[in-house]
Design a protein around this motif. Structure first.
Motif, PDB file in Angstrom:
ATOM      1  N   LYS A   3     -34.243 -30.993 -26.637  1.00  9.16           N
ATOM      2  CA  LYS A   3     -33.585 -32.224 -27.077  1.00  9.16           C
ATOM      3  C   LYS A   3     -32.573 -32.694 -26.033  1.00  9.16           C
ATOM      4  O   LYS A   3     -31.709 -31.953 -25.601  1.00  9.16           O
ATOM      5  CB  LYS A   3     -32.894 -31.997 -28.423  1.00  9.16           C
ATOM      6  CG  LYS A   3     -32.347 -33.260 -29.035  1.00  9.16           C
ATOM      7  CD  LYS A   3     -31.896 -33.001 -30.473  1.00  9.16           C
ATOM      8  CE  LYS A   3     -31.321 -34.211 -31.131  1.00  9.16           C
ATOM      9  NZ  LYS A   3     -32.222 -35.322 -31.245  1.00  9.16           N
ATOM     10  N   GLY A   4     -32.734 -33.943 -25.611  1.00 13.91           N
ATOM     11  CA  GLY A   4     -31.814 -34.538 -24.650  1.00 13.91           C
ATOM     12  C   GLY A   4     -32.112 -34.218 -23.195  1.00 13.91           C
ATOM     13  O   GLY A   4     -31.416 -34.686 -22.298  1.00 13.91           O
ATOM     14  N   LYS A   7     -32.645 -37.397 -21.081  1.00  8.79           N
ATOM     15  CA  LYS A   7     -31.697 -38.493 -21.246  1.00  8.79           C
ATOM     16  C   LYS A   7     -31.012 -38.832 -19.920  1.00  8.79           C
ATOM     17  O   LYS A   7     -30.530 -37.953 -19.202  1.00  8.79           O
ATOM     18  CB  LYS A   7     -30.638 -38.114 -22.285  1.00  8.79           C
ATOM     19  CG  LYS A   7     -29.716 -39.246 -22.624  1.00  8.79           C
ATOM     20  CD  LYS A   7     -28.780 -38.872 -23.759  1.00  8.79           C
ATOM     21  CE  LYS A   7     -27.936 -40.075 -24.154  1.00  8.79           C
ATOM     22  NZ  LYS A   7     -27.089 -39.773 -25.305  1.00  8.79           N
ATOM     23  N   GLU A 149     -36.777 -41.071 -27.978  1.00  9.86           N
ATOM     24  CA  GLU A 149     -35.984 -39.998 -27.376  1.00  9.86           C
ATOM     25  C   GLU A 149     -36.856 -38.754 -27.151  1.00  9.86           C
ATOM     26  O   GLU A 149     -36.781 -38.115 -26.107  1.00  9.86           O
ATOM     27  CB  GLU A 149     -34.771 -39.646 -28.252  1.00  9.86           C
ATOM     28  CG  GLU A 149     -33.667 -40.683 -28.227  1.00  9.86           C
ATOM     29  CD  GLU A 149     -33.983 -41.931 -29.059  1.00  9.86           C
ATOM     30  OE1 GLU A 149     -34.796 -41.832 -30.012  1.00  9.86           O
ATOM     31  OE2 GLU A 149     -33.445 -43.001 -28.743  1.00  9.86           O
ATOM     32  N   ARG A 152     -39.244 -39.377 -24.269  1.00  9.34           N
ATOM     33  CA  ARG A 152     -38.537 -39.195 -23.008  1.00  9.34           C
ATOM     34  C   ARG A 152     -38.391 -37.714 -22.679  1.00  9.34           C
ATOM     35  O   ARG A 152     -38.603 -37.275 -21.550  1.00  9.34           O
ATOM     36  CB  ARG A 152     -37.168 -39.859 -23.120  1.00  9.34           C
ATOM     37  CG  ARG A 152     -36.279 -39.703 -21.912  1.00  9.34           C
ATOM     38  CD  ARG A 152     -34.818 -39.949 -22.255  1.00  9.34           C
ATOM     39  NE  ARG A 152     -34.368 -38.955 -23.220  1.00  9.34           N
ATOM     40  CZ  ARG A 152     -33.479 -39.181 -24.185  1.00  9.34           C
ATOM     41  NH1 ARG A 152     -32.948 -40.362 -24.332  1.00  9.34           N
ATOM     42  NH2 ARG A 152     -33.125 -38.212 -25.000  1.00  9.34           N
ATOM     43  N   ASP A 153     -38.030 -36.896 -23.681  1.00 10.57           N
ATOM     44  CA  ASP A 153     -37.858 -35.455 -23.462  1.00 10.57           C
ATOM     45  C   ASP A 153     -39.192 -34.781 -23.139  1.00 10.57           C
ATOM     46  O   ASP A 153     -39.248 -33.883 -22.294  1.00 10.57           O
ATOM     47  CB  ASP A 153     -37.207 -34.800 -24.681  1.00 10.57           C
ATOM     48  CG  ASP A 153     -35.781 -35.286 -24.906  1.00 10.57           C
ATOM     49  OD1 ASP A 153     -35.167 -35.821 -23.963  1.00 10.57           O
ATOM     50  OD2 ASP A 153     -35.282 -35.123 -26.039  1.00 10.57           O
TER      51      ASP A 153
END
Length: 194
Positions: A3-4, A7, A149, A152-153
């Motif tokens: 997660k993230g 980003k 999101e 993207r990850d």
């Protein structure tokens, strides 16, 4: 755990496929109702090529998608979006490389280049011997991606992502090979970067 991860970064898993597969993205243009298979195979190409560049597997050439499409067991166009992913992951099949395959009875299937005639004979399915060969190349993870999101990850991890939507596109392309958005159309394609 991821997660993230992507980003604030440019995430382009397609670069590995572009490095290893000459003409990646422009090969074997989708000309019939097999977009879900094209999206799945292109996403798998990105995963596979990233794994090759990181030394997790050996590059054995471009993957093909004819067996995936033929596994539907019917003729005609169209298929669901999750079915091809499940076929190459937890399902009964897997991926094949572009080459000639010979069965135990001498039957040959030439997949060195896109073989639409063989692919379109969907009613007979994939020969059992060829499906067994494909199972040596299973996708380890098939993960639903619910939002941008996580897309993207996934890209940051080197995964290609097959996406289905109702967005339409023009049937012609511009000087850069891009078809602009227009209208609506049930369609699938691989998202290659974010």
């Amino acid at each position: 755990w991821a997660k993230g991860l992507g980003k604030g970064k440019v995430n382009a898993p397609y670069l590995a496929a572009a490095k290893l597969i000459e003409g990646f993205g422009g090969l074997n243009a989708q000309v019939q109702g097999d977009c879900t298979v094209h999206g799945t195979e292109h996403a798998a190409d990105m995963d596979y090529c990233n794994d090759c560049l990181w030394g997790e597997t050996q590059f054995k050439g471009q993957l093909c998608f004819e067996n995936i499409y033929r596994s539907r067991g019917f003729n005609g166009d169209g298929w669901s979006c999750e079915a091809p992913c499940m076929y190459i992951g937890p399902g009964k099949g897997g991926l094949l490389y572009r080459k000639v395959y010979e069965g135990p009875g001498g039957e040959k299937v030439d997949l060195t280049e896109y073989n639409s005639r063989w692919q379109s004979a969907g009613r007979s399915g994939v020969p059992a011997w060829l499906e067994e060969i494909s199972r040596a190349n299973k996708v380890k993870w098939v993960i639903p991606i619910p939002d941008l999101e996580e897309l993207r990850d996934a890209h940051a991890l080197g995964f290609g992502v097959s996406v289905c939507s109702g967005q339409g596109f023009r049937s012609s392309t511009d000087d850069f090979g891009v078809a602009s958005a227009s209208g609506s159309w049930s369609h699938a394609m691989a998202h290659t970067a974010s």
